[in-house]
Design a protein around this motif. Structure first.
Motif, mmCIF file in Angstrom:
data_model
loop_
_atom_site.group_PDB
_atom_site.id
_atom_site.type_symbol
_atom_site.label_atom_id
_atom_site.label_comp_id
_atom_site.label_asym_id
_atom_site.label_seq_id
_atom_site.Cartn_x
_atom_site.Cartn_y
_atom_site.Cartn_z
ATOM 1 N N SER A 10 -61.125 -16.566 -23.891
ATOM 2 C CA SER A 10 -62.478 -16.011 -23.991
ATOM 3 C C SER A 10 -63.511 -17.121 -24.194
ATOM 4 C CB SER A 10 -62.573 -14.956 -25.096
ATOM 5 O OG SER A 10 -62.463 -15.519 -26.375
ATOM 6 N N LEU A 13 -64.038 -18.753 -20.827
ATOM 7 C CA LEU A 13 -64.841 -17.914 -19.926
ATOM 8 C C LEU A 13 -66.313 -17.960 -20.329
ATOM 9 C CD1 LEU A 13 -65.036 -15.979 -17.543
ATOM 10 C CD2 LEU A 13 -64.596 -14.089 -19.131
ATOM 11 N N THR A 26 -62.986 -18.111 -11.036
ATOM 12 C CA THR A 26 -61.673 -17.591 -10.662
ATOM 13 C C THR A 26 -60.699 -17.774 -11.815
ATOM 14 O OG1 THR A 26 -60.886 -19.706 -9.789
ATOM 15 C CG2 THR A 26 -62.079 -18.246 -8.241
ATOM 16 N N VAL A 27 -59.598 -17.061 -11.754
ATOM 17 C CA VAL A 27 -58.546 -17.222 -12.767
ATOM 18 C C VAL A 27 -58.041 -18.660 -12.728
ATOM 19 C CG1 VAL A 27 -56.224 -16.517 -13.469
ATOM 20 C CG2 VAL A 27 -57.899 -14.785 -12.770
ATOM 21 N N LEU A 30 -60.440 -20.781 -14.578
ATOM 22 C CA LEU A 30 -60.400 -20.439 -15.998
ATOM 23 C C LEU A 30 -59.191 -21.057 -16.688
ATOM 24 C CD1 LEU A 30 -61.642 -18.823 -18.353
ATOM 25 C CD2 LEU A 30 -60.316 -16.873 -17.580
ATOM 26 N N ASP A 47 -57.116 -9.150 -15.162
ATOM 27 C CA ASP A 47 -58.036 -9.965 -14.368
ATOM 28 C C ASP A 47 -59.154 -10.457 -15.277
ATOM 29 O OD1 ASP A 47 -59.720 -7.727 -14.745
ATOM 30 O OD2 ASP A 47 -59.339 -6.959 -12.739
ATOM 31 N N ILE A 48 -60.114 -11.151 -14.704
ATOM 32 C CA ILE A 48 -61.214 -11.706 -15.498
ATOM 33 C C ILE A 48 -62.044 -10.585 -16.134
ATOM 34 C CG2 ILE A 48 -63.418 -12.940 -15.308
ATOM 35 C CD1 ILE A 48 -61.995 -14.972 -13.544
ATOM 36 N N TYR A 49 -62.177 -9.465 -15.441
ATOM 37 C CA TYR A 49 -62.962 -8.355 -15.986
ATOM 38 C C TYR A 49 -62.266 -7.725 -17.197
ATOM 39 C CZ TYR A 49 -65.643 -9.081 -11.803
ATOM 40 O OH TYR A 49 -66.410 -9.654 -10.820
#
Length: 186
Positions: A10, A13, A26-27, A30, A47-49
């Motif tokens: 987190s 991100l 993108t993952v 990240l 996923d990122i969301y």
């Protein structure tokens, strides 16, 4: 270890969203920034969301748990405003991206839970059906979220304390009236 990994992801991100739009992260980017592998990411998040939702839940929702009463809802709502303001770049990036739905879901969950606490307290001595309580909470939730999204859209200009004071004056006594109307209709 698991919570530490989630917090590290987190933090990465949020730092990346300071420099880039969410849609461009993108993952792969990240996990490289965070120093973990893709498998570790997918062990914790879909996923990122999903990570974005986790951030909002753990950083903001848990902080308002004690403000779900008739006397404290203003403080809880103010905490939500301050969370958004304190994380302005992160929230604005979310708002202006495909992740906007996650911001709106976070706001809905936070405000709805806060208002349901108030409604349950007001309803303590009355018998109102759950679907009616949900309807009342949703009505006020969408009004509050609309005000907050307009505030975000306007680059968070305007003092949250003044907004809360104006809301408080506007709706004072209205929840009791709404509950009473539904008691009479049962």
């Amino acid at each position: 270890m698991s919570v530490m990994t989630k917090k590290a992801l987190s933090s990465s991100l949020k730092a990346m969203m300071e420099r880039s739009s969410l849609d461009k992260i993108t993952v792969k980017d990240l996990v490289a920034d965070c120093g973990v592998n893709r498998q570790t990411f997918y062990y914790h998040f879909q996923d990122i969301y999903d990570l974005l939702s986790w951030i909002y839940k753990t950083e903001a929702l848990d902080s308002i748990i004690n403000y779900r009463t008739y006397d404290t809802w203003q403080q809880g709502f103010l905490k939500i405003f301050h969370y958004v303001l304190d994380n302005k770049k992160f929230c604005m990036c979310t708002y202006r991206s495909m992740g906007r739905e996650h911001l709106e879901l976070f706001l809905h969950q936070a405000v709805f839970e806060l208002l349901m606490g108030v409604i349950e307290e007001v309803n303590a001595n009355m018998q109102v059906r759950l679907e009616d309580k949900n309807f009342i909470a949703n009505f006020y939730t969408y009004a509050f979220i609309g005000i907050m999204l307009e505030w975000i859209r306007n680059d968070m200009s305007g003092d949250p304390g003044i907004i809360i004071d104006r809301l408080s004056v506007l709706i004072e006594g209205d929840m009791e009236k709404a509950i009473n109307k539904y008691v009479k209709s049962c």
